[in-house]
Design a protein around this motif. Structure first.
Motif, PDB file in Angstrom:
ATOM      1  N   PHE A 180       0.838  -1.203   0.000  1.00 46.25           N
ATOM      2  CA  PHE A 180       0.000   0.000   0.000  1.00 46.25           C
ATOM      3  C   PHE A 180       0.871   1.250   0.000  1.00 46.25           C
ATOM      4  N   PRO A 181       0.413   2.379  -0.526  1.00 48.73           N
ATOM      5  CA  PRO A 181      -0.887   2.554  -1.164  1.00 48.73           C
ATOM      6  C   PRO A 181      -0.925   1.861  -2.526  1.00 48.73           C
ATOM      7  N   ALA A 182      -2.118   1.349  -2.846  1.00 50.81           N
ATOM      8  CA  ALA A 182      -2.295   0.678  -4.132  1.00 50.81           C
ATOM      9  C   ALA A 182      -3.411   1.370  -4.913  1.00 50.81           C
ATOM     10  N   ILE A 183      -3.267   1.365  -6.212  1.00 52.26           N
ATOM     11  CA  ILE A 183      -4.361   1.825  -7.073  1.00 52.26           C
ATOM     12  C   ILE A 183      -5.033   0.576  -7.630  1.00 52.26           C
ATOM     13  N   ALA A 184      -6.366   0.519  -7.503  1.00 56.56           N
ATOM     14  CA  ALA A 184      -7.108  -0.650  -7.986  1.00 56.56           C
ATOM     15  C   ALA A 184      -8.095  -0.222  -9.063  1.00 56.56           C
ATOM     16  N   LEU A 195      -9.920   2.975  -7.580  1.00 55.54           N
ATOM     17  CA  LEU A 195      -9.847   3.215  -6.129  1.00 55.54           C
ATOM     18  C   LEU A 195      -8.411   3.380  -5.661  1.00 55.54           C
ATOM     19  N   LEU A 196      -8.299   4.157  -4.599  1.00 56.39           N
ATOM     20  CA  LEU A 196      -7.025   4.273  -3.901  1.00 56.39           C
ATOM     21  C   LEU A 196      -7.160   3.456  -2.620  1.00 56.39           C
ATOM     22  N   LEU A 197      -6.310   2.438  -2.455  1.00 55.15           N
ATOM     23  CA  LEU A 197      -6.342   1.623  -1.239  1.00 55.15           C
ATOM     24  C   LEU A 197      -5.168   2.033  -0.368  1.00 55.15           C
ATOM     25  N   LYS A 198      -5.483   2.578   0.800  1.00 55.85           N
ATOM     26  CA  LYS A 198      -4.387   2.989   1.702  1.00 55.85           C
ATOM     27  C   LYS A 198      -3.979   1.819   2.578  1.00 55.85           C
ATOM     28  N   TYR A 203     -10.150   2.626   1.907  1.00 52.70           N
ATOM     29  CA  TYR A 203     -10.088   2.931   0.482  1.00 52.70           C
ATOM     30  C   TYR A 203     -10.922   4.166   0.139  1.00 52.70           C
ATOM     31  N   THR A 204     -10.534   4.823  -0.947  1.00 51.52           N
ATOM     32  CA  THR A 204     -11.266   5.979  -1.443  1.00 51.52           C
ATOM     33  C   THR A 204     -11.602   5.718  -2.904  1.00 51.52           C
ATOM     34  N   PHE A 259     -10.930  11.178 -12.756  1.00 55.37           N
ATOM     35  CA  PHE A 259     -10.946   9.715 -12.887  1.00 55.37           C
ATOM     36  C   PHE A 259     -12.349   9.189 -13.216  1.00 55.37           C
ATOM     37  N   THR A 260     -13.093  10.027 -13.929  1.00 56.01           N
ATOM     38  CA  THR A 260     -14.427   9.628 -14.363  1.00 56.01           C
ATOM     39  C   THR A 260     -14.324   8.942 -15.730  1.00 56.01           C
TER      40      THR A 260
END
Ligand code: KG4
Ligand code: ZN
Length: 393
Positions: A180-184, A195-198, A203-204, A259-260
């Motif tokens: 982490f952080p990972a982008i999914a 998503l951003l996984l902290k 996650y956000t 990111f749309t």
């Protein structure tokens, strides 16, 4: 920790057994029954048919998933005195044996949304009943989060690999490197989410699709081209021999700076060209056009447009959030061309890239159990309710 996973959000009926140990989730079984063949005839999933089929499949699938856990002694023990054969002979497995074996699991994980209400209810009610009868903790799982956690599944030990369902998963070495952080990026038939996984459970949602999901775009364009449903894998195959220069379709929102995503405009652009080319509805299927250069060129241009948008926005997110890992998942992640592009880009950016093997990209219960292991929040069975509109909160 041994978890039973149950997944019935769309047209698949799946049950799985996984074993969570420290930071890895080992596959013990992952059984998937699909009613896709029935829907292929109508060009899309018919919700009531999907749910009716799931009612038929649920218990046999559950029974088969539990088999790897059945101990030798348990399988030969027979409460009514008739000798039993080995677990592999699934028709002879005693119901009591299955129930006794289920008593050894530690928790049950079930998809509670998003999805089709009738389909979700089959899995949720099965899981609630099992949790009540067996007195086990019940963990409701967001289907989309489940897709991401397919990246943590590993196949170790012979029971998983030898299963009739031809299990395979990322190697342990690969799994161990997720940081982490990972982008999914989750790309399926219903969703396209970044998503951003902290950390686990933190996650956000950075962005999603405004209209059609990437898989949905493949399926709808496939329909315009007269290809069978679902069309993603067929388009990928045809695209391999397509001319990349014959058509050029728009890359919707590629330069929007956020990111749309949006894929309905792509479908409209393809429709315009398809009409110009004189392809009407299902004619390609009937006339053998499916193998023509024209269809292959359409497939190539469609796939190129989708891949350009997905990879561009995802790598922007990787850069913006200094990601240490990039995780791809969802049915569209089965697309090898997409994976190859991400592989190249991620090595350019110096970010390790992960994607589940093909059979764990599409809907399955092992990913749901994996998500539950890392996000272990059991809820009283009475409070687990199917939510077709569930999104990332
Ligand atoms: O995740 P999934 O099994 O079900 C949903 O949760 O929606 O994804 C199914 C989607 C379908 O739209 C299908 O066309 C797409 O995944 N798909 C692919 C490929 N295999 C499946 N799309 C592109 N290339 C593929 N190889
Ligand atoms: Zn899915």
């Amino acid at each position: 920790m041994i978890l039973l996973g149950i997944e019935t959000s769309c047209d698949e009926t799946s049950a799985a057994i996984v074993e969570g140990k420290d930071d890895q989730v080992i596959l013990r079984s992952n059984i998937v029954a699909s009613s896709l063949a029935l829907h292929a005839k109508t060009g899309g999933v018919i919700p009531e048919i999907a749910a009716r089929e799931q009612l038929k499949y649920m218990l046999p699938v559950l029974q088969e998933a539990v088999l790897p856990l059945v101990s030798k002694s348990e399988s030969t023990k027979d409460p009514i005195g008739v000798s039993r054969r080995q677990p592999a002979d699934r028709n002879d497995i005693n119901k009591q044996t299955i129930i006794n074996t289920l008593k050894h699991i530690d928790a049950i994980a079930v998809t509670y949304g998003p999805g089709l209400i009738g389909s979700l209810l089959v899995g949720v009610e099965t899981a609630r009943t099992l949790a009540y009868v067996l007195n086990k903790p019940l963990v409701p799982v967001n289907h989309m989060l489940g897709h991401i956690y397919a990246n943590w599944l590993v196949a170790r030990g012979t029971s998983a690999v030898e299963s009739s369902n031809k299990l395979c998963a990322t190697s342990y070495e690969q799994h161990a490197a997720i940081q982490f952080p990972a982008i999914a990026l989750v790309v399926s038939g219903g969703h396209t989410d970044l998503l951003l996984l902290k950390n686990h459970g933190k996650y956000t949602l950075l962005g999603g699709t405004r209209d059609d999901a990437a898989g949905e775009a493949f399926d709808k364009i496939g329909r315009l081209l007269g290809l069978p449903y679902p069309a993603g894998a067929v388009i990928e195959k045809l695209a391999k021999e397509g001319d990349p220069k014959r058509f050029h379709f728009p890359r919707p929102l590629i330069g929007s700076g956020d990111f749309t995503f949006s894929f309905s405009g792509l479908k409209t652009a393809v429709l315009r060209e398809v009409t110009r080319a004189g392809i009407k509805g299902n004619t390609s299927k009937e006339t053998g056009l499916k193998d023509s250069h024209l269809i292959k060129d359409f497939a190539r241009a469609t796939q190129d447009a989708v891949i350009d948008v997905l990879t561009k926005k995802t790598m922007q997110a990787v850069e913006k959030y200094n990601a240490k890992s990039l995780l791809l998942s969802g049915g569209v992640a089965a697309n090898q061309t997409l994976k190859d592009r991400f592989n190249v880009l991620s090595s350019q950016y110096g970010v390790p890239f992960f994607a589940p093997p093909r059979n764990l990209c599409t809907d399955n219960a092992a990913m749901i159990a994996s998500a539950a292991y890392f996000n272990y929040h059991p809820v009283a069975w009475q409070e687990v309710v199917a939510d077709p509109e569930l999104y990332f909160d």
